[in-house]
Design an enzyme around this catalytic site. Structure first.
Site, PDB file in Angstrom:
ATOM      1  N   ASP A 102       0.851  -1.175   0.000  1.00  0.00           N
ATOM      2  CA  ASP A 102       0.000   0.000   0.000  1.00  0.00           C
ATOM      3  C   ASP A 102       0.895   1.235   0.000  1.00  0.00           C
ATOM      4  OD1 ASP A 102      -2.531   1.389   0.304  1.00  0.00           O
ATOM      5  OD2 ASP A 102      -1.845   1.850   2.324  1.00  0.00           O
TER       6      ASP A 102
ATOM      7  N   LYS B 152      -4.896  30.602   1.400  1.00  0.00           N
ATOM      8  CA  LYS B 152      -4.154  29.474   0.815  1.00  0.00           C
ATOM      9  C   LYS B 152      -5.131  28.324   0.612  1.00  0.00           C
ATOM     10  CE  LYS B 152      -3.287  26.206   3.005  1.00  0.00           C
ATOM     11  NZ  LYS B 152      -3.144  25.545   4.280  1.00  0.00           N
TER      12      LYS B 152
ATOM     13  N   PHE C 217      -9.782  26.169   7.678  1.00  0.00           N
ATOM     14  CA  PHE C 217      -9.984  25.423   6.441  1.00  0.00           C
ATOM     15  C   PHE C 217     -11.325  24.699   6.500  1.00  0.00           C
ATOM     16  CE2 PHE C 217      -9.843  21.447   4.081  1.00  0.00           C
ATOM     17  CZ  PHE C 217      -9.449  21.868   2.831  1.00  0.00           C
ATOM     18  N   SER C 218     -12.038  24.683   5.393  1.00  0.00           N
ATOM     19  CA  SER C 218     -13.288  23.931   5.310  1.00  0.00           C
ATOM     20  C   SER C 218     -13.373  23.279   3.944  1.00  0.00           C
ATOM     21  CB  SER C 218     -14.501  24.839   5.543  1.00  0.00           C
ATOM     22  OG  SER C 218     -14.714  25.679   4.430  1.00  0.00           O
ATOM     23  N   ALA C 219     -14.096  22.156   3.898  1.00  0.00           N
ATOM     24  CA  ALA C 219     -14.256  21.447   2.633  1.00  0.00           C
ATOM     25  C   ALA C 219     -15.061  22.271   1.635  1.00  0.00           C
ATOM     26  CB  ALA C 219     -14.933  20.101   2.875  1.00  0.00           C
ATOM     27  N   ARG C 220     -15.900  23.209   2.139  1.00  0.00           N
ATOM     28  CA  ARG C 220     -16.743  24.013   1.254  1.00  0.00           C
ATOM     29  C   ARG C 220     -15.915  25.065   0.520  1.00  0.00           C
ATOM     30  NH1 ARG C 220     -19.212  28.763   1.554  1.00  0.00           N
ATOM     31  NH2 ARG C 220     -18.537  29.068   3.721  1.00  0.00           N
ATOM     32  N   THR C 221     -15.102  25.800   1.275  1.00  0.00           N
ATOM     33  CA  THR C 221     -14.304  26.859   0.648  1.00  0.00           C
ATOM     34  C   THR C 221     -12.997  26.338   0.071  1.00  0.00           C
ATOM     35  OG1 THR C 221     -13.148  27.389   2.718  1.00  0.00           O
ATOM     36  CG2 THR C 221     -15.247  28.517   2.288  1.00  0.00           C
TER      37      THR C 221
ATOM     38  N   ASP D 158      -5.151  26.033   9.771  1.00  0.00           N
ATOM     39  CA  ASP D 158      -5.366  24.775   9.060  1.00  0.00           C
ATOM     40  C   ASP D 158      -4.798  23.638   9.900  1.00  0.00           C
ATOM     41  OD1 ASP D 158      -5.638  22.697   7.342  1.00  0.00           O
ATOM     42  OD2 ASP D 158      -4.466  23.562   5.699  1.00  0.00           O
TER      43      ASP D 158
ATOM     44  N   ASP E 241      -1.787  -1.086   6.153  1.00  0.00           N
ATOM     45  CA  ASP E 241      -2.036  -0.588   7.505  1.00  0.00           C
ATOM     46  C   ASP E 241      -3.469  -0.122   7.718  1.00  0.00           C
ATOM     47  OD1 ASP E 241      -1.993   1.620   5.902  1.00  0.00           O
ATOM     48  OD2 ASP E 241      -0.569   2.772   7.096  1.00  0.00           O
TER      49      ASP E 241
END
Length: 664
Positions: free
Chosen positions: A285, A372, A350-354, A322, A500
């Site tokens: 992996d 960033k 940090f967000s998954a949307r922006t 972040d 793992d």
């Protein structure tokens, strides 16, 4: 020495029966020959069990240190049923009850703080902490265990050094990882492997042949009026049956597992060690195995007209909010971990949307904004402020992506002016040190390496070329990994798999050798038949070497054992018939002093050679990467020819001493 304990070793049981017969004969008709043969046959039995006892003793010594981890501790168990705990907020703030660790059951949730011992095996479901696992792995450096990834598994008995974590128990008391380690290193669960069983059948067949040969000598000798004493017949039988390999066979297998344990690899069975010696294909992996667990920032690419220091400062400031591993790696890259935040700063998490993180603060009455994030997200933000794109930044993003890396773009906006692009941060999967050299070694062993990853083909190819693997499988699902292993096995190849994560569990279970990383999930460790306590995938090279060493050692000592029967034949058979058939004296090529000293010397050598080979059985024959025919030729020359020559020299030397004993 108990006969019932020797039932698993028929050859040594036969020797013990012979010792009983010669002892009775010595009591009924005392003679120097009968007494010496009886004593040395009893010593042969004792020497024959010595190697196995030493090998098992090493395991028991290692198990004794592991038992120190099993002391009962007090656990802070979170109140509530499994259903209640699954639908609540943070568990660390819920009420707890102090209970003995022995009362914990699968599904219970416990809180463990600094300096506290983890009460049971489990997975971290909240928090991150450094853990001292030296009692299990022998490594003094602490390791990080955190929730939500492939480094969430913790072992009961290890100690939390910092912070606080919430652990969900995955095994009941008495079934923990440490319990399994103790049972395995003590050998209580060791089963004979197919190869070992096949060799046992061969040895038993040879023994049966020699029993038949010796039994027929009695009437033949009687016909020639040269019937030898029972003591001589027993001595001949014991010297001709493969006592050497019969005495050392079990010890070789136990020592192979022991060598793995001493390298911090726990094998769940001897069969797994054997299979490792015949592995043709190795699947690894990528994340956490070939590369470190998370992408890391490795370089900054400034835009035209931007100073590197300005880009580094902006990249650091925009990453302070972040908390992802990638964000922390940017702070580490620019050395800004201790940077003081300006007064009145506002962090933009940090967000998954922006898909961005950043920082806003006021400088000289103007709001200074730094962002960033993903190239498209930052480009859209810059465009919304009236800023312009940068062909150079776009080119850097394309170049980094083409090389298998991940680009993060940094931009800033001061006051009412449009935002501008400052440059690009390059993230990449960092290949662990020494990987290419290790894969070259595997290639020299004839093992093909295949990297498995869920990344796209572009990224996978770049990492595969950097690491030096022979092939790769990109965008792989658990089903794809399983299908690849089955395809290789259907082609007659033995497959080893390193992994793992929980998604690696099906492949680890299907592989002939499944090595799970100790830092991985409980599911991965349960599925594999080996666990690497150091979580070092390159350790598989040592596993393969030990497996090959086990097979070579077994073959070498079998060759030696069978070959040295020739010398013992030339020592005893002429002695049996020397008086009645003087013409057989021509077979006395060693010119032994007398029939009695010849028989005694052969019996003594037969016992001492076992002791001499015990260190080799425990240490193993040295393995060098080479083709199978080269190894076979080497073993035949060394152990085949050696098995012929050494007994002639040894029996003659012993005869020179034995002949000085009165009565022989």
């Amino acid at each position: 020495m108990r006969p019932d304990r020797l039932l698993d070793n028929p050859i040594m049981l036969l020797v013990e029966v012979g010792a009983v017969v010669t002892t009775v004969a010595a009591l009924l008709d005392p003679s120097t020959l009968a007494v010496l043969v009886s004593v040395w046959l009893w010593l042969t039995v004792w020497f024959g069990t010595l190697a196995e006892a030493v090998a098992e003793g090493r395991g028991k010594a290692q198990a004794a240190s592991l038992r120190d981890l099993q002391t009962s501790t007090t656990a802070r168990r979170v109140r509530g049923s499994a259903d209640e705990l699954a639908h609540t907020g943070p568990l660390a703030v819920r009420p707890t009850d102090e209970v003995p660790s022995t009362s914990l059951r699968v599904g219970d949730v416990v809180v463990v703080g600094p300096g506290e011992r983890i009460p049971a095996d489990g997975d971290v479901v909240e928090g991150v902490a450094s853990v001292d696992e030296s009692a299990v792995t022998g490594e003094s450096a602490p390791v990080i265990r955190e929730s939500g990834g492939d480094r969430c598994a913790v072992t009961g008995g290890t100690v939390v050094l910092s912070d606080e974590i919430v652990v969900r128990v995955s095994r009941d008391p008495g079934q923990s990882f440490v319990d399994r380690m103790i049972a395995l290193v003590e050998g209580s669960e060791r089963q004979r492997t197919p190869n070992e069983l096949a060799l046992n059948v061969l040895l038993l067949a040879l023994t049966a042949v020699f029993v038949l040969v010796v039994a027929t000598l009695w009437p033949i000798a009687g016909y020639a009026d040269a019937r030898p004493p029972v003591v001589v017949l027993v001595a001949l039988l014991v010297c001709l049956v493969p006592t050497t390999i019969g005495a050392l066979l079990s010890a070789i297998g136990i020592a192979g597992m022991d060598r793995l344990v001493r390298r911090n690899v726990l094998a769940m069975s001897g069969r797994a060690v054997e299979a490792a010696g015949d592995v043709d294909v190795l699947l690894l992996d990528k994340t956490g195995t070939i590369t470190y667990g998370n992408r890391r920032a490795t370089a900054l690419v400034p835009a035209p007209g931007v100073e590197p220091d300005d880009l580094a400062r902006a990249a650091c400031q925009s990453s302070l909010a972040d908390e992802t591993p990638e964000g922390r790696s940017i702070v580490d890259l620019v050395g800004g971990g201790d940077q003081a935040l300006p007064a009145g700063v506002e962090l933009v998490e940090f967000s998954a949307r922006t898909r961005m993180s950043g920082l806003d603060h006021e400088v000289d009455g103007r709001v200074h904004r730094v962002r960033k994030g993903a190239a498209s997200a930052v480009a859209a933000w810059v465009h919304s402020t009236g800023g312009r794109p940068s062909p150079e930044v776009d080119a850097a993003v394309t170049e980094i992506s083409a090389a298998g890396g991940t680009p993060l773009v940094v931009a800033e906006k001061v006051g009412d002016r449009p935002a501008r692009l400052l440059g690009v941060v390059r993230l990449k999967d960092v290949v662990k040190e020494g990987m290419r050299e290790r894969f070259d070694e595997l290639r020299a062993m004839g093992i093909r390496t295949v990297m498995i990853t869920g990344d796209n083909a572009l990224t996978a190819r770049a990492i595969a070329e950097e690491a030096g693997v022979d092939d790769f499988l990109a965008e792989a699902t658990p089903e794809d990994k399983l299908a690849l292993i089955r395809q290789e096995q259907e082609g007659g190849r033995l497959v080893a798999m390193c992994g793992d994560g929980t998604n690696d569990a099906p492949a680890l279970a299907q592989a002939d050798v499944g090595v799970a990383m100790n830092t991985g999930t409980s599911a991965a460790k349960e599925a594999g038949n080996m666990v690497d306590l150091d979580s070092d995938p390159t350790k598989l090279i040592e596993v393969v070497e030990i497996g090959k060493q086990l097979l070579i050692t077994r073959g070498a000592l079998t060759t030696f054992s069978v070959a040295n029967d020739v010398a013992k034949y030339f020592a005893i058979l002429p002695a049996m018939f020397a008086v009645a058939v003087p013409q057989l004296d021509v077979l006395n090529v060693m010119r032994l002093s007398s029939p009695e000293s010849a028989i005694t010397s052969a019996v003594v050598f037969n016992a001492l050679v076992i002791v001499a080979l015990v260190p080799l059985a425990l240490r193993g024959v040295r393995y060098r990467p080479a083709r199978a025919e080269v190894l076979l030729r080497h073993n035949v020359l060394v152990y085949g020819v050696g098995g012929l020559v050494v007994p002639f020299v040894g029996i003659k030397a012993i005869d020179l001493v034995v002949s000085l004993i009165p009565g022989l």
